[in-house]
Design a protein around this motif. Sequence first.
Motif, PDB file in Angstrom:
ATOM      1  N   PHE A 117      -4.658   1.979   3.990  1.00  0.00           N
ATOM      2  CA  PHE A 117      -3.219   2.106   4.204  1.00  0.00           C
ATOM      3  C   PHE A 117      -2.912   2.425   5.670  1.00  0.00           C
ATOM      4  CE2 PHE A 117       0.574   5.088   3.738  1.00  0.00           C
ATOM      5  CZ  PHE A 117       1.489   4.075   3.849  1.00  0.00           C
ATOM      6  N   TYR A 154       0.823  -1.214   0.000  1.00  0.00           N
ATOM      7  CA  TYR A 154       0.000   0.000   0.000  1.00  0.00           C
ATOM      8  C   TYR A 154       0.853   1.258   0.000  1.00  0.00           C
ATOM      9  CZ  TYR A 154      -4.637  -2.013   0.395  1.00  0.00           C
ATOM     10  OH  TYR A 154      -5.813  -2.653   0.113  1.00  0.00           O
ATOM     11  N   PHE A 155       2.046   1.179   0.565  1.00  0.00           N
ATOM     12  CA  PHE A 155       2.942   2.339   0.520  1.00  0.00           C
ATOM     13  C   PHE A 155       3.365   2.619  -0.920  1.00  0.00           C
ATOM     14  CE2 PHE A 155       7.296   4.037   0.465  1.00  0.00           C
ATOM     15  CZ  PHE A 155       7.071   5.257   1.092  1.00  0.00           C
ATOM     16  N   ASP A 192      -6.664   5.514   1.286  1.00  0.00           N
ATOM     17  CA  ASP A 192      -5.997   6.199   2.392  1.00  0.00           C
ATOM     18  C   ASP A 192      -6.329   5.535   3.727  1.00  0.00           C
ATOM     19  OD1 ASP A 192      -4.334   8.518   3.152  1.00  0.00           O
ATOM     20  OD2 ASP A 192      -6.123   9.126   4.255  1.00  0.00           O
ATOM     21  N   TRP A 227       0.317   4.144  -2.653  1.00  0.00           N
ATOM     22  CA  TRP A 227       0.108   5.502  -2.147  1.00  0.00           C
ATOM     23  C   TRP A 227       1.178   6.454  -2.670  1.00  0.00           C
ATOM     24  CZ3 TRP A 227       2.963   8.553   1.365  1.00  0.00           C
ATOM     25  CH2 TRP A 227       2.279   9.682   1.865  1.00  0.00           C
TER      26      TRP A 227
END
Length: 289
Positions: free
Chosen positions: A222, A166-167, A219, A170
Amino acid sequence: HTHTHTHTHTQKYTNTRWRLINQRCLECCIKCLGGIPYPSLIATILLYAGVALFCGCGHEALTGTVTILQDYFEVVRSPVDSLDVFTMIDIIKYVIYGIASAFFVYGILLMVEGFFTSGAIKDLYGDFKITTCGRCVSAWFIMLTYIFMLAWLGVTAFTSIPVFIYFNIWNICQNTTVLEGASLCLDPRQYGIVPIAEARTMCTGSEKFYRMCESNELDMTFHLFICALAGAGAAVIAMIHYLMVLSANWAYVKDACRMQKYEDIKSKEEQELHDIHSTRSKERLNAYT
């Protein structure tokens, strides 16, 4: 005058009685507070906080992952009972339910063990004897806590994988405005989420990508995975704290057991000496008579 004197005497007696009751209550409270195993209490609170954070945030993050896969990557659930990504998520959710209930019970057991060990060491509950069974239970808890600590280390390492994924997503979403000419794509096949034969690639220029980046699900999911990772780390710290507490209790119990054996041997020797002295006194008295 006699009535006033009697009233004053009664008031003094009542005040003295209340003072004694308050003093006894204070002594009882101090004794109870002294019997609380504060290191075990702190470790239990940390364990409960970590497990609650991991289970709650992990469960909601997995639900958000299912929404993202279905809405933006258009991954569909397999009609047959095969081991696809949605089945794996359901299995992990059931594992989370089991972890929450199991460690709730385990925290209570460790807290009770801390109470009894502290009571046996400090002799707060009267004639409290340390038995072999109690030492075996303490050793068993040390071994079990060590295994659980290794398990939580594995859970922490496993939870860091979705945080890393997810990083990356993102980070691409944050840098799409900077790198306008570059074409970056997300392919769930490289993470093993979908089979190799299915192409579910989503690139930065597509409308679905922008909708996903601007959505609240990405968002929120995450940050929920980050909180779950923090909870797993807190559970590892709690297990290490428990290991220190249990090891210290084991050492105290071992010393107390040796002291208990020494006191038993000493009391037996004193009783034998007393019996010998009594027997000789009786023999001398009989001989004199």
